[in-house]
Design a protein around this motif. Structure first.
Motif, PDB file in Angstrom:
ATOM      1  N   ILE A 192      12.547 -10.033  -2.889  1.00  0.00           N
ATOM      2  CA  ILE A 192      11.075 -10.356  -2.409  1.00  0.00           C
ATOM      3  C   ILE A 192      10.278  -9.128  -2.870  1.00  0.00           C
ATOM      4  CG2 ILE A 192      12.146 -11.905  -0.648  1.00  0.00           C
ATOM      5  CD1 ILE A 192      11.902  -9.800   1.274  1.00  0.00           C
ATOM      6  N   SER A 193       9.091  -9.316  -2.116  1.00  0.00           N
ATOM      7  CA  SER A 193       8.175  -8.093  -2.416  1.00  0.00           C
ATOM      8  C   SER A 193       8.430  -6.921  -2.227  1.00  0.00           C
ATOM      9  CB  SER A 193       6.658  -8.482  -2.203  1.00  0.00           C
ATOM     10  OG  SER A 193       5.459  -7.600  -2.290  1.00  0.00           O
ATOM     11  N   PRO A 194       8.364  -5.857  -2.528  1.00  0.00           N
ATOM     12  CA  PRO A 194       8.936  -4.466  -2.241  1.00  0.00           C
ATOM     13  C   PRO A 194       8.539  -4.017  -0.655  1.00  0.00           C
ATOM     14  CG  PRO A 194       8.364  -4.206  -4.324  1.00  0.00           C
ATOM     15  CD  PRO A 194       7.785  -5.713  -3.998  1.00  0.00           C
ATOM     16  N   HIS A 195       7.118  -4.335  -0.424  1.00  0.00           N
ATOM     17  CA  HIS A 195       6.737  -3.945   1.009  1.00  0.00           C
ATOM     18  C   HIS A 195       7.448  -4.713   2.044  1.00  0.00           C
ATOM     19  CE1 HIS A 195       4.227  -7.817   0.492  1.00  0.00           C
ATOM     20  NE2 HIS A 195       3.559  -7.334   1.622  1.00  0.00           N
ATOM     21  N   LEU A 196       7.661  -6.000   1.604  1.00  0.00           N
ATOM     22  CA  LEU A 196       8.339  -6.999   2.633  1.00  0.00           C
ATOM     23  C   LEU A 196       9.722  -6.595   2.770  1.00  0.00           C
ATOM     24  CD1 LEU A 196       6.710 -10.308   1.852  1.00  0.00           C
ATOM     25  CD2 LEU A 196       6.143  -8.997   3.683  1.00  0.00           C
ATOM     26  N   ALA A 197      10.172  -6.440   1.531  1.00  0.00           N
ATOM     27  CA  ALA A 197      11.914  -6.103   1.713  1.00  0.00           C
ATOM     28  C   ALA A 197      11.959  -4.580   2.460  1.00  0.00           C
ATOM     29  CB  ALA A 197      12.241  -5.784   0.326  1.00  0.00           C
ATOM     30  N   ALA A 198      11.022  -3.721   2.278  1.00  0.00           N
ATOM     31  CA  ALA A 198      11.082  -2.610   3.019  1.00  0.00           C
ATOM     32  C   ALA A 198      10.856  -2.856   4.565  1.00  0.00           C
ATOM     33  CB  ALA A 198       9.998  -1.509   2.478  1.00  0.00           C
ATOM     34  N   GLN A 199       9.898  -3.702   4.846  1.00  0.00           N
ATOM     35  CA  GLN A 199       9.713  -3.819   6.195  1.00  0.00           C
ATOM     36  C   GLN A 199      11.049  -4.613   7.026  1.00  0.00           C
ATOM     37  OE1 GLN A 199       6.457  -6.754   6.829  1.00  0.00           O
ATOM     38  NE2 GLN A 199       5.088  -5.214   5.954  1.00  0.00           N
ATOM     39  N   GLN A 200      11.647  -5.464   6.046  1.00  0.00           N
ATOM     40  CA  GLN A 200      13.147  -5.987   6.708  1.00  0.00           C
ATOM     41  C   GLN A 200      14.068  -4.854   6.947  1.00  0.00           C
ATOM     42  OE1 GLN A 200      14.336  -9.187   4.310  1.00  0.00           O
ATOM     43  NE2 GLN A 200      12.582 -10.439   4.782  1.00  0.00           N
ATOM     44  N   ALA A 201      14.062  -3.917   6.048  1.00  0.00           N
ATOM     45  CA  ALA A 201      15.066  -2.707   6.144  1.00  0.00           C
ATOM     46  C   ALA A 201      14.465  -1.775   7.161  1.00  0.00           C
ATOM     47  CB  ALA A 201      15.162  -2.113   4.748  1.00  0.00           C
ATOM     48  N   GLY A 202      13.443  -1.915   7.753  1.00  0.00           N
ATOM     49  CA  GLY A 202      13.125  -1.140   8.742  1.00  0.00           C
ATOM     50  C   GLY A 202      12.238   0.362   8.296  1.00  0.00           C
ATOM     51  N   MET A 203      11.674   0.267   7.077  1.00  0.00           N
ATOM     52  CA  MET A 203      11.051   1.526   6.637  1.00  0.00           C
ATOM     53  C   MET A 203       9.845   0.998   5.764  1.00  0.00           C
ATOM     54  SD  MET A 203      14.151   1.702   3.566  1.00  0.00           S
ATOM     55  CE  MET A 203      13.646   3.450   2.838  1.00  0.00           C
ATOM     56  N   GLU A 204       9.367   2.307   5.153  1.00  0.00           N
ATOM     57  CA  GLU A 204       8.102   2.096   4.516  1.00  0.00           C
ATOM     58  C   GLU A 204       8.421   3.036   3.122  1.00  0.00           C
ATOM     59  OE1 GLU A 204       3.784   3.919   4.914  1.00  0.00           O
ATOM     60  OE2 GLU A 204       3.927   1.933   6.083  1.00  0.00           O
ATOM     61  N   ILE A 205       7.898   2.462   2.080  1.00  0.00           N
ATOM     62  CA  ILE A 205       8.080   3.068   0.847  1.00  0.00           C
ATOM     63  C   ILE A 205       6.965   4.205   0.523  1.00  0.00           C
ATOM     64  CG2 ILE A 205       7.806   2.723  -1.724  1.00  0.00           C
ATOM     65  CD1 ILE A 205       8.810  -0.380  -1.358  1.00  0.00           C
ATOM     66  N   ASP A 206       7.607   5.269   0.388  1.00  0.00           N
ATOM     67  CA  ASP A 206       6.685   6.630   0.315  1.00  0.00           C
ATOM     68  C   ASP A 206       6.635   6.804  -1.243  1.00  0.00           C
ATOM     69  OD1 ASP A 206       5.514   8.910   0.414  1.00  0.00           O
ATOM     70  OD2 ASP A 206       6.830   9.783   1.952  1.00  0.00           O
ATOM     71  N   LEU A 207       5.400   6.873  -1.544  1.00  0.00           N
ATOM     72  CA  LEU A 207       5.407   7.172  -3.063  1.00  0.00           C
ATOM     73  C   LEU A 207       5.319   8.581  -3.465  1.00  0.00           C
ATOM     74  CD1 LEU A 207       2.197   5.111  -4.168  1.00  0.00           C
ATOM     75  CD2 LEU A 207       4.472   4.313  -3.766  1.00  0.00           C
ATOM     76  N   THR A 208       5.279   9.624  -2.517  1.00  0.00           N
ATOM     77  CA  THR A 208       5.669  11.014  -2.803  1.00  0.00           C
ATOM     78  C   THR A 208       6.992  11.238  -3.085  1.00  0.00           C
ATOM     79  OG1 THR A 208       5.768  11.611  -0.563  1.00  0.00           O
ATOM     80  CG2 THR A 208       3.477  11.765  -1.433  1.00  0.00           C
ATOM     81  N   VAL A 209       8.103  10.455  -2.346  1.00  0.00           N
ATOM     82  CA  VAL A 209       9.473  10.491  -2.709  1.00  0.00           C
ATOM     83  C   VAL A 209       9.503   9.855  -4.277  1.00  0.00           C
ATOM     84  CG1 VAL A 209      11.692   9.514  -2.498  1.00  0.00           C
ATOM     85  CG2 VAL A 209      10.052  10.022  -0.472  1.00  0.00           C
ATOM     86  N   ILE A 210       8.971   8.967  -4.610  1.00  0.00           N
ATOM     87  CA  ILE A 210       8.860   8.496  -5.888  1.00  0.00           C
ATOM     88  C   ILE A 210       8.703   9.553  -7.170  1.00  0.00           C
ATOM     89  CG2 ILE A 210       8.354   6.744  -7.617  1.00  0.00           C
ATOM     90  CD1 ILE A 210       8.597   4.566  -5.370  1.00  0.00           C
ATOM     91  N   HIS A 211       7.368  10.198  -6.705  1.00  0.00           N
ATOM     92  CA  HIS A 211       6.853  11.331  -7.664  1.00  0.00           C
ATOM     93  C   HIS A 211       7.688  12.293  -7.614  1.00  0.00           C
ATOM     94  CE1 HIS A 211       3.451  14.057  -8.448  1.00  0.00           C
ATOM     95  NE2 HIS A 211       3.807  13.514  -9.541  1.00  0.00           N
ATOM     96  N   HIS A 212       8.339  12.736  -6.606  1.00  0.00           N
ATOM     97  CA  HIS A 212       9.523  13.901  -6.532  1.00  0.00           C
ATOM     98  C   HIS A 212      10.436  13.459  -7.540  1.00  0.00           C
ATOM     99  CE1 HIS A 212      11.516  17.390  -5.564  1.00  0.00           C
ATOM    100  NE2 HIS A 212      12.396  16.824  -5.134  1.00  0.00           N
ATOM    101  N   ALA A 213      11.068  12.321  -7.691  1.00  0.00           N
ATOM    102  CA  ALA A 213      12.164  11.858  -8.265  1.00  0.00           C
ATOM    103  C   ALA A 213      11.739  11.951  -9.608  1.00  0.00           C
ATOM    104  CB  ALA A 213      12.662  10.567  -7.969  1.00  0.00           C
ATOM    105  N   TYR A 214      10.397  11.488 -10.068  1.00  0.00           N
ATOM    106  CA  TYR A 214      10.043  11.332 -11.472  1.00  0.00           C
ATOM    107  C   TYR A 214       9.954  12.707 -12.047  1.00  0.00           C
ATOM    108  CZ  TYR A 214       6.876  11.072 -15.281  1.00  0.00           C
ATOM    109  OH  TYR A 214       6.496  11.397 -16.601  1.00  0.00           O
ATOM    110  N   LEU A 215       9.324  13.692 -11.196  1.00  0.00           N
ATOM    111  CA  LEU A 215       9.371  15.154 -11.791  1.00  0.00           C
ATOM    112  C   LEU A 215      10.818  15.782 -11.876  1.00  0.00           C
ATOM    113  CD1 LEU A 215       6.508  16.603  -9.367  1.00  0.00           C
ATOM    114  CD2 LEU A 215       6.375  15.909 -11.761  1.00  0.00           C
ATOM    115  N   GLU A 216      11.618  15.633 -11.263  1.00  0.00           N
ATOM    116  CA  GLU A 216      13.109  15.914 -11.526  1.00  0.00           C
ATOM    117  C   GLU A 216      13.493  15.389 -12.839  1.00  0.00           C
ATOM    118  OE1 GLU A 216      14.967  14.739  -8.103  1.00  0.00           O
ATOM    119  OE2 GLU A 216      14.759  16.476  -6.932  1.00  0.00           O
ATOM    120  N   LEU A 217      13.311  14.036 -13.058  1.00  0.00           N
ATOM    121  CA  LEU A 217      13.745  13.395 -14.380  1.00  0.00           C
ATOM    122  C   LEU A 217      12.845  13.879 -15.477  1.00  0.00           C
ATOM    123  CD1 LEU A 217      13.802   9.650 -13.263  1.00  0.00           C
ATOM    124  CD2 LEU A 217      15.923  11.151 -13.547  1.00  0.00           C
TER     125      LEU A 217
END
Length: 223
Positions: A77-102
């Motif tokens: 399902i849409s990422p924002h809804l999947a995250a809601q069902q998992a009790g969390m919120e997607i944080d783009l800074t986490v993704i940005h940090h992982a991208y910089l590592e790669l």
């Protein structure tokens, strides 16, 4: 210096992973160190996220799964809804940090977005915000089927409206029965105003290596 590209599409299920993996193979054939990234995966099969698995296989440097895929959700399902069902919120800074590592380890990082360009990622941000945060040239995968002309042109308009560079597009022939296919491709070549990087035929047996040979990765060197 590392270079990255953000892969988006006219819809979900139109071949972003196929194109991402083909580009990884194409750049690797140029002697570059490559890695694929799927920041957000939604939809697992038997405990595996197939998009992530394919990108891992197509990458040629050693990285962690968490770096390649910071967020993974079971329901398709849409990422924002999947995250809601998992009790969390997607944080783009986490993704940005992982991208910089790669990007510190690879010459080329191919970032595959989730769904279409404007898919919601949380209550405030969409895939467009992620592309802007990473500040990457965008490659548009067009699933060639009825309706794709409007979807492609609207997506290109949104990409440019956000100040991003549309580096090129790929015609992925997902409907073997599509009428006037070549005329549709010609229409998009004229109206998208960016390089056509390749046309991938409908072929269930096509290998990623063959797909890679059909893509013009050299054109992307100027971005």
């Amino acid at each position: 210096m590392s270079q990255g590209y953000f892969i988006t599409g006219t819809d979900t299920g139109i071949g972003k992973t196929t194109v991402s993996c083909a580009l990884l193979h194409a750049f690797a054939a140029q002697g570059k160190k490559v890695v694929g990234m799927k920041p957000i995966a939604a939809g697992s099969e038997n405990g595996k996220w197939l998009d992530v698995e394919h990108l891992l296989v197509a990458s040629d440097i050693s990285v962690t799964r968490q770096q390649i895929n910071p967020y993974a959700f079971d329901p398709p399902i849409s990422p924002h809804l999947a995250a809601q069902q998992a009790g969390m919120e997607i944080d783009l800074t986490v993704i940005h940090h992982a991208y910089l590592e790669l990007s510190s380890k690879a010459d080329i990082v191919i970032v595959e977005g989730a769904g279409g360009f404007l898919v919601p990622l949380n209550q405030q941000q969409t895939g467009a915000d992620l592309a802007k945060l990473l500040n990457l040239p965008v490659i548009l995968v067009v699933g060639m089927r009825l309706g794709c002309l409007s979807h492609a042109l609207l997506t290109a308009q949104a990409i440019r409206a956000d100040g991003l560079t549309l580096a090129g597009w790929v015609a992925n022939c997902i409907d073997p029965q599509m009428l006037v296919l070549q005329q549709n491709i010609a229409t998009l070549e004229h109206q998208l105003d960016c390089p056509l990087l390749g046309v991938l035929p409908f072929d269930l047996e096509m290998s990623l290596q063959k797909n890679a040979r059909l893509l013009d990765s050299w054109t992307l060197e100027s971005y």
